[in-house]
Motif scaffolding. Structure first.
Motif, short mmCIF file in Angstrom:
data_model
loop_
_atom_site.label_atom_id
_atom_site.label_comp_id
_atom_site.label_asym_id
_atom_site.label_seq_id
_atom_site.Cartn_x
_atom_site.Cartn_y
_atom_site.Cartn_z
N LEU A 28 -13.56 -3.28 8.92
CA LEU A 28 -12.57 -3.04 7.85
C LEU A 28 -12.02 -4.40 7.40
O LEU A 28 -10.91 -4.80 7.75
N ILE A 29 -12.82 -5.09 6.58
CA ILE A 29 -12.49 -6.46 6.22
C ILE A 29 -11.42 -6.56 5.13
O ILE A 29 -11.02 -7.66 4.75
N GLY A 30 -10.95 -5.42 4.65
CA GLY A 30 -9.87 -5.44 3.65
C GLY A 30 -8.57 -5.96 4.22
O GLY A 30 -7.72 -6.46 3.49
N THR A 31 -8.39 -5.87 5.53
CA THR A 31 -7.21 -6.43 6.18
C THR A 31 -7.46 -7.93 6.36
O THR A 31 -8.43 -8.32 7.00
N ALA A 42 -0.42 -10.90 5.01
CA ALA A 42 -1.71 -10.48 4.46
C ALA A 42 -2.39 -9.42 5.33
O ALA A 42 -3.25 -8.68 4.85
N CYS A 43 -2.01 -9.34 6.59
CA CYS A 43 -2.66 -8.46 7.56
C CYS A 43 -1.95 -7.11 7.69
O CYS A 43 -2.25 -6.35 8.61
N THR A 44 -1.01 -6.83 6.79
CA THR A 44 -0.19 -5.62 6.94
C THR A 44 -1.02 -4.34 6.89
O THR A 44 -1.84 -4.16 5.98
N VAL A 45 -0.81 -3.47 7.88
CA VAL A 45 -1.40 -2.13 7.88
C VAL A 45 -0.28 -1.14 8.26
O VAL A 45 0.82 -1.56 8.63
N PRO A 99 -4.09 -6.84 -0.41
CA PRO A 99 -4.05 -5.67 0.48
C PRO A 99 -2.73 -5.58 1.25
O PRO A 99 -2.16 -4.49 1.40
N GLY A 100 -2.24 -6.71 1.72
CA GLY A 100 -0.98 -6.72 2.47
C GLY A 100 0.19 -6.26 1.60
O GLY A 100 1.03 -5.46 2.03
N VAL B 19 -7.71 -4.80 -5.23
CA VAL B 19 -6.62 -3.93 -4.74
C VAL B 19 -7.11 -2.95 -3.67
O VAL B 19 -6.31 -2.34 -2.97
N GLN B 20 -8.42 -2.82 -3.55
CA GLN B 20 -8.95 -1.94 -2.50
C GLN B 20 -9.43 -2.72 -1.28
O GLN B 20 -10.01 -2.14 -0.36
#
Lengths: 155, 749
Positions: A28-31, A42-45, A99-100, B19-20
């Motif tokens: 899940l490289i979006g993080t 930037a790493c917020t989930v 993303p964050g 954004v995704q």
């Protein structure tokens, strides 16, 4: 734990952080990782609905919890209302912090669908962006708030 | 009507993926069999290397190699001159020097082994102050040079003694600007592998991939055809990716070990390992008549070049041309020096030598206005460079400039009035509390667009048209290596192509930058891509249309048309180097102008400054995509606010004191002006594509001096050393000098 609604069972080392598990083991490289000290956001989930900094969140703590990453916001190809607002407000430039920011705003609006300007600023103040000056990000949040108020796109 | 053509705020082509979280940055790539590499950094800012012992590191399970200088075929690189070792051999000159690269099966093993590479150093005295470094007895950073002076550039115009004699008032000031960190959110990362055609291929963030290629090929002693660079999404650049970071290291490791090798720098490594914006020590002496007309300027600036040349010489060249500001002055003596030290390498950063000068020249302008009792807008109006004015470098300004338009627009928006006697500032507004003081400050600035001083700036684009059987264009593919670093160039090039081809923008695709498939477009810097690559794309599109029409006439039945075009800056204006006698030259291809007005509140009890409102008037010619242009202004102002109030990369005795984002502070949303009003004056650039020109840098330039002038307006205190932290403002208000621990600022030599 569950990640984006799917049950996940993996063994992790005590010194592993959630961000690395998400990126390196689950793909899940979006993080994104920008600082590894919880400074840039930037790493917020989402962990059980709370926005957390996954680069300093021990992976062990995630046991039994529900994790949502940026990949989990898009449902069947439909952008989340927050993502759509970022698109419409041109709230991303290089996009590394995006993303964050999206996750922080998602957590804010889940908790408080009608935030004041001060509450929006407070929610965004933990995330760094070097490109936008934040104005178009704030516009995106306002846009998402309006659209949620109009009854559109609530998950 | 073409949907998405010039002037429309079309959606960025990459934003839905961004954004995704679907856009991939260099650290997001992996390959099967991939190895991990880490850098062994210099242990001291200045030391001789006696011995490197990798034996213990090599004994760590999973470690495949410890690469040192002995493994580098040609151990040198550098963007302007080859003065940096890929891996240090005899000496380290700053903390960012790389001594070895550990390559292992896992990141864990590589990191463990890194601490076991034994490097035996002999510490050397360090030189960390450029003014000290200029003394004849100073320790040499480069022993093969006779002095630490990298370059001296000067301009002599008219006769300054005569100019000062004609002055009714003379004002002097010294100004100091700090090292500034780019702080892009994406730290450096790269993945290298040997591709199916045998090329060493590097996936990494870059600003000018073809120039990286030259340096990689040189260090690896390979022909250019055997190296390749692919640039995926880039997480910000701002000049900081113009120099090589991980590229040669991963390429070397992959070439030696014949396996994919990945390297990702931590934030600390990023801050330590890439260069910074140059600190300037500036001394100004300006004379003017009582009517407020400049008679003479005498300016000296000393730039800390750090340990290696990087782009310090062109930054100095730029700076010298801008030190007197966007003003016409008959007599000038300007000297600039770039000096080697053991501090961080200094390099390109948003403005490239045009960012520091306004901190001097715009405070000088306000000092003159104060000395003459003149309105700050009025005095600027009386001195601005006009179309056709002669600049300090002796050249004639272009037939279209926009300095006056930006100043006028900003002044009117801020409440200035143009009266028969001249411009008059708005009255004071009401204060919110007794400990607050409110002030208003103006600053103008300008910047070159494109490469200067004789450099043959060019960009090449290839356009491929897919035709229907009736010859109508179905879609277009643009190949141009103008790197998308976040600024939106991909979208803008697509719009320019759509406009030229009469096609909907959704039918235009701009290829990802891959040196194997896209010709060089030059660097994503110098605010140049809209102007240079935009012109190249328009030219290629026009040629493609001509070819298509010819094909139709000949009834050739062609379904694919390809055209390639190169745009040369010298076709607009042939620039020249500084003349060796008087420094006269044709410095720049084209220009961009901006004015900003800041309204600040100063808390006189704490020294804290909050920018209440910022008006930014910028000329981008005809904005191709107004929404993206606004993003450039807002981002530029962000960096300007950081520069003015909080950002300072601190080294003490060559050691980094601001190694993390928790120590090096960039503005958060709470630090930004409460209100930003952006105005585009829209004076078309006759040489730009459809009247457009660059604006990536100009919005950063006036912010800091506008804020400093506003602080002075609010409190009477001149802050002449950036950043204007609460402590500096507090001390200035009370006349308390800085703590003795801080190095004293001396005037220039």
């Amino acid at each position: 734990m569950t990640v984006n609604g799917r049950p996940v069972s993996i063994e992790v080392e005590p010194d592993e952080f959630l961000a690395d598990v998400l990126r390196d083991r689950l793909g899940l490289i979006g993080t994104k990782i920008g600082c590894r000290e919880g400074e840039c956001g930037a790493c917020t989930v989402l962990v059980d609905g709370d926005a957390i900094l996954s680069c300093i969140y021990p992976a062990l703590k995630a046991e039994g919890r529900s994790i949502v990453t940026i990949e989990g916001l898009t449902r069947e190809g439909e952008l989340d209302v927050v993502q759509q607002a970022f698109v419409d407000a041109a709230a991303a430039q290089c996009g590394y912090c995006t993303p964050g920011f999206v996750m922080v705003v998602r957590a804010l609006l889940d908790r408080n669908p009608h935030p004041t300007e001060a509450e929006i600023e407070e929610a965004l103040a933990g995330n760094l962006c070097r490109c936008t000056g934040y104005y178009q990000i704030k516009e995106a949040v306002q846009l998402a708030v309006e659209r949620l108020g109009a009854g559109g796109g609530a998950p | 009507m073409t949907a998405g053509a010039v002037g429309e705020s079309v959606r960025r082509v990459d934003i839905e993926a961004k954004v995704q979280g679907r856009r991939r940055y260099p650290q997001d790539f992996s390959l099967p069999g991939m190895l991990h590499a880490v850098v062994v950094w210099a242990g001291y800012p200045h030391a001789r290397i006696r011995r490197i012992d990798p034996s213990e590191a090599l004994a760590v399970p999973g470690v495949l190699a410890v690469l040192t200088h002995e493994d580098v075929p040609v151990n040198e690189y550098g963007i302007n001159i080859y003065d940096q070792p890929v891996l240090a051999s005899d000496k380290v000159r700053w903390l960012g020097d790389r001594v070895a690269v550990v390559v292992a099966e896992t990141l864990r093993a590589a990191e463990r082994a890194r601490d076991l590479v034994r490097v035996d150093y002999e510490e050397l005295p360090i030189v960390d102050d450029p003014l000290e470094a200029m003394r004849p007895e100073a320790t040499l950073v480069h022993e093969d040079r006779r002095s630490n002076l990298l370059k001296h550039i000067y301009v002599r115009r008219g006769n300054v003694e005569e100019g000062f004699a004609a002055a009714d008032v003379i004002v002097e000031g010294t100004y100091h600007t700090p090292f500034v960190e780019h702080a892009y959110l994406q730290p450096e990362a790269g993945l290298a592998y040997i591709d199916d055609e045998g090329r060493v291929t590097v996936i990494c963030a870059a600003q000018w991939p073809h120039d990286d290629l030259r340096q990689i090929a040189h260090a690896l002693a390979l022909p250019l055809e055997q190296v390749r660079e692919v640039v995926p999404a880039v997480g910000g650049a701002f000049g900081g990716r113009e120099d090589i970071s991980v590229q040669i290291l991963v390429a070397l490791a992959a070439w030696r070990l014949r396996r994919p090798v990945k390297m990702v720098w931590s934030r600390e490594e990023s801050i330590r390992g890439h260069g910074k914006r140059h600190p300037f020590h500036m001394r100004h002496r300006w004379g003017a008549t009582k009517e407020g007309r400049l008679t003479a300027v005498e300016i000296e600036a000393v730039l800390d070049a750090g340990a290696y040349a990087s782009t310090s010489v062109p930054v100095l060249e730029n700076a010298v041309s801008f030190l007197a500001g966007p003003y016409a002055v008959p007599h000038a003596r300007i000297d600039g020096y770039a000096v080697y030290t053991n501090n961080a390498v200094t390099m390109a950063m948003r403005g490239f030598g045009a960012t520091q000068p306004p901190v001097g020249y715009e405070l000088q302008m306000d000092r003159l206005a104060e000395a003459l009792g003149m309105d700050p807008v009025e005095i600027r109006m009386r001195n601005l460079l006009e179309p056709g004015s002669i600049a300090v470098t002796g050249n004639r300004m272009p037939a279209v400039t926009s300095a006056r338009e930006t100043l006028r627009a900003a002044a009117l928006a801020a409440g200035w009035r143009e009266e028969p006697q001249g411009w008059r500032r708005p009255g004071a507004s009401i204060l919110r509390a007794s400990h607050l003081r409110r002030g208003i400050g103006v600053a103008c600035a300008y910047k070159n667009v494109g490469y200067s001083f004789g450099f043959d700036d060019r960009s090449t684009a290839i356009v491929e048209l897919a035709l229907a059987s009736d010859g109508s264009i179905q879609s277009a593919l643009v190949r141009c290596a103008a790197v998308e670093v976040g600024q939106g160039v991909t979208t803008v090039l697509a719009q320019l192509a759509a406009q030229t081809l009469g096609l909907e923008v959704s039918r235009v695709r701009v290829a990802l930058t891959d040196t194997a498939a896209t010709p060089s477009a030059g660097s994503s810097s110098a605010s140049r891509h809209v102007f240079m690559s935009g012109n190249a794309v328009v030219k290629a599109c026009r040629q493609a249309l001509e070819k298509r029409d010819a094909a139709l006439r000949e009834e050739s039945g062609a379904t694919r048309i390809v055209a390639e075009a190169t745009f040369r800056g010298h076709d607009v204006r042939r620039t020249t180097a500084y003349d060796i006698v008087d420094g006269h030259c044709e410095p720049h291809i084209s220009y961009s102008f901006g004015t900003q007005i800041a309204i600040v509140e100063v808390d006189i009890e704490t020294g804290a400054v909050q920018v209440d409102r910022l008006i930014a008037a910028t000329n981008a010619g005809t904005p191709v995509n107004p929404r993206l242009c606004l993003g450039q202004v807002a981002g530029g102002v962000h960096m300007g606010v950081g520069y003015a109030l909080m950002e300072e990369f601190i080294q003490q005795k060559g050691q980094v004191r601001t190694a993390r984002l928790s120590e090096y502070h960039i503005p958060t949303v709470a630090d930004m002006p409460r209100e930003l009003e952006s105005i585009f004056t829209e004076v078309p650039d006759p040489d730009g594509p459809y009247g457009a020109t660059g604006l990536g840098e100009t919005p950063t330039l006036p912010t800091a001096p506008a804020i400093l002038n506003a602080i002075h307006d609010a409190t009477g205190a001149w802050i002449t050393e950036l950043p204007a932290t609460p402590e500096r403002v507090w001390r200035a208000l009370r006349g308390v000098p800085a703590q003795p621990a801080a190095p004293a600022r001396r005037p220039c030599p």
